[in-house]
Write a protein that holds these residues in place. Structure first.
Motif, PDB file in Angstrom:
ATOM      1  N   GLY A  30      12.954   8.133  21.397  1.00 54.57           N
ATOM      2  CA  GLY A  30      11.976   8.754  20.862  1.00 54.57           C
ATOM      3  C   GLY A  30      12.268   9.942  19.587  1.00 54.57           C
ATOM      4  O   GLY A  30      13.488   9.783  19.486  1.00 54.57           O
ATOM      5  N   ALA A  31      11.579  10.583  19.117  1.00 53.94           N
ATOM      6  CA  ALA A  31      11.737  11.315  17.956  1.00 53.94           C
ATOM      7  C   ALA A  31      11.338  12.883  18.148  1.00 53.94           C
ATOM      8  O   ALA A  31      10.293  13.059  17.854  1.00 53.94           O
ATOM      9  CB  ALA A  31      11.234  10.768  16.695  1.00 53.94           C
ATOM     10  N   THR A  32      12.180  13.650  18.761  1.00 52.98           N
ATOM     11  CA  THR A  32      11.842  15.145  18.908  1.00 52.98           C
ATOM     12  C   THR A  32      12.371  15.996  17.570  1.00 52.98           C
ATOM     13  O   THR A  32      13.526  15.552  17.082  1.00 52.98           O
ATOM     14  CB  THR A  32      12.586  15.643  20.140  1.00 52.98           C
ATOM     15  N   VAL A  53       9.708   5.546  17.714  1.00 54.53           N
ATOM     16  CA  VAL A  53       8.269   5.828  17.801  1.00 54.53           C
ATOM     17  C   VAL A  53       7.613   4.543  18.367  1.00 54.53           C
ATOM     18  O   VAL A  53       7.778   3.376  18.423  1.00 54.53           O
ATOM     19  CB  VAL A  53       7.779   6.058  16.572  1.00 54.53           C
ATOM     20  N   THR A  76       3.649   4.899  18.190  1.00 48.79           N
ATOM     21  CA  THR A  76       2.359   4.928  17.259  1.00 48.79           C
ATOM     22  C   THR A  76       2.373   5.371  15.787  1.00 48.79           C
ATOM     23  O   THR A  76       3.594   6.009  15.433  1.00 48.79           O
ATOM     24  CB  THR A  76       1.568   6.148  18.262  1.00 48.79           C
ATOM     25  N   SER A  92       0.962   8.091  14.695  1.00 48.85           N
ATOM     26  CA  SER A  92       0.984   9.288  14.469  1.00 48.85           C
ATOM     27  C   SER A  92       2.465   9.747  14.713  1.00 48.85           C
ATOM     28  O   SER A  92       3.027  10.882  14.004  1.00 48.85           O
ATOM     29  CB  SER A  92       0.098   9.929  15.709  1.00 48.85           C
ATOM     30  N   GLU A  93       3.155   9.122  15.524  1.00 52.63           N
ATOM     31  CA  GLU A  93       4.693   9.461  15.663  1.00 52.63           C
ATOM     32  C   GLU A  93       5.310   8.976  14.400  1.00 52.63           C
ATOM     33  O   GLU A  93       6.152   9.915  14.010  1.00 52.63           O
ATOM     34  CB  GLU A  93       5.376   8.654  16.966  1.00 52.63           C
ATOM     35  N   ALA A  94       5.128   7.881  13.893  1.00 50.34           N
ATOM     36  CA  ALA A  94       5.580   7.386  12.677  1.00 50.34           C
ATOM     37  C   ALA A  94       5.276   8.416  11.850  1.00 50.34           C
ATOM     38  O   ALA A  94       6.234   8.638  11.060  1.00 50.34           O
ATOM     39  CB  ALA A  94       5.200   6.140  12.425  1.00 50.34           C
ATOM     40  N   ALA A 139       4.738  11.566  11.857  1.00 51.96           N
ATOM     41  CA  ALA A 139       5.404  12.938  12.102  1.00 51.96           C
ATOM     42  C   ALA A 139       6.990  12.616  11.675  1.00 51.96           C
ATOM     43  O   ALA A 139       7.653  13.402  11.144  1.00 51.96           O
ATOM     44  CB  ALA A 139       5.530  13.462  13.684  1.00 51.96           C
ATOM     45  N   ALA A 140       7.542  11.737  11.812  1.00 48.38           N
ATOM     46  CA  ALA A 140       8.849  11.182  11.496  1.00 48.38           C
ATOM     47  C   ALA A 140       8.864  11.318  10.053  1.00 48.38           C
ATOM     48  O   ALA A 140       9.889  11.671   9.322  1.00 48.38           O
ATOM     49  CB  ALA A 140       9.399   9.901  12.208  1.00 48.38           C
ATOM     50  N   LEU A 187      12.829   3.507  11.360  1.00 48.83           N
ATOM     51  CA  LEU A 187      12.259   3.970  12.722  1.00 48.83           C
ATOM     52  C   LEU A 187      12.394   2.841  13.405  1.00 48.83           C
ATOM     53  O   LEU A 187      12.152   1.691  13.223  1.00 48.83           O
ATOM     54  CB  LEU A 187      10.755   4.552  12.674  1.00 48.83           C
TER      55      LEU A 187
END
Ligand code: 3PG
Length: 210
Positions: free
Chosen positions: A93-95, A113, A115, A117-119, A121-122, A130
């Motif tokens: 994951g990507a915190t 990631v 989704t 949205s996660e992509a 955010a990164a 990613l």
């Protein structure tokens, strides 16, 4: 500042990054050497076993290889992995904390990631490469294909459920830089010390593109 060039360099060395779970330290050197001989120089040692950090240390000097740590879950693990010799880090994951830690350590991070949205955010943190995880359950090649047009400047390394039967479905997508997978180092072959079989699996994987 994100060192995209360093990570690009690692991920373009071969179409497949082996995902390794090493139970016996003595296997690390011969396993890594067999994979490199077969044409897979980037080695991801997952931090899932008690000997993982020592295995990274043992693989750090394999000629032609570049060893990284996988399954990096927090800043402490990131630091320990880099101290052991990891040249890149991979996480499921990507915190924000892990991204900060990798930046502070000056080591490239390939965070996972699943989704848009996660992509995004990164991407806001400067990341453009990613891991797509877990690739199969999260939607497979069709899902990644759908992300290519809206997320034009992001490339992915799908991992999780990727094997010889579907690797080309991913590798033929314009937004896939490489794939990750454990199939090139099956547990029974590692336990048996069958480095010839592993080298042969690596050779097949290395030939998947081009
Ligand atoms: C994992 O979680 O172990 C990696 O993503 C590799 O997955 P795989 O065993 O499906 O290749």
């Amino acid at each position: 500042m994100v060192d995209l060039a360093a990570l690009t360099g690692v991920l373009t060395r071969a179409p497949v990054v082996p995902v390794l779970i090493i139970d016996r330290l003595a296997d690390a050197g011969p396993l890594g050497s067999a994979l490199v001989r077969g044409g897979l120089p980037a080695l991801e040692v997952t931090l899932r076993t008690p000997v993982a950090l020592e295995a990274i240390r043992a693989m750090a000097d394999i000629p032609g290889g570049v060893v990284g740590a996988g399954t990096v879950l927090d800043a402490g693990q990131a630091k320990a992995a880099v101290e052991a010799g990891a040249k890149f880090l991979v996480s499921p994951g990507a915190t924000p904390t892990l991204i900060d830690a990798a930046h502070a350590l000056g080591v490239p991070l390939l965070p996972g990631v699943a989704t848009a949205s996660e992509a995004m955010a990164a991407r806001e943190r400067g990341l453009r490469l990613l891991k797509f995880f877990p690739a199969g359950p999260a939607g497979g090649p069709a899902y990644l294909k759908a992300l290519a047009s809206p997320l034009q400047d992001i490339r992915f390394c799908p991992t999780g459920g990727v094997g010889p039967e579907n690797a080309l479905d991913y590798l033929s997508l314009p937004n896939v830089i490489c794939v990750g997978g454990s199939w090139v180092a099956p547990g029974d072959a590692v336990r048996a010390g069958d480095w010839t079989r592993i080298e042969s699996l690596a050779r097949g994987a290395a030939a998947l593109r081009g």
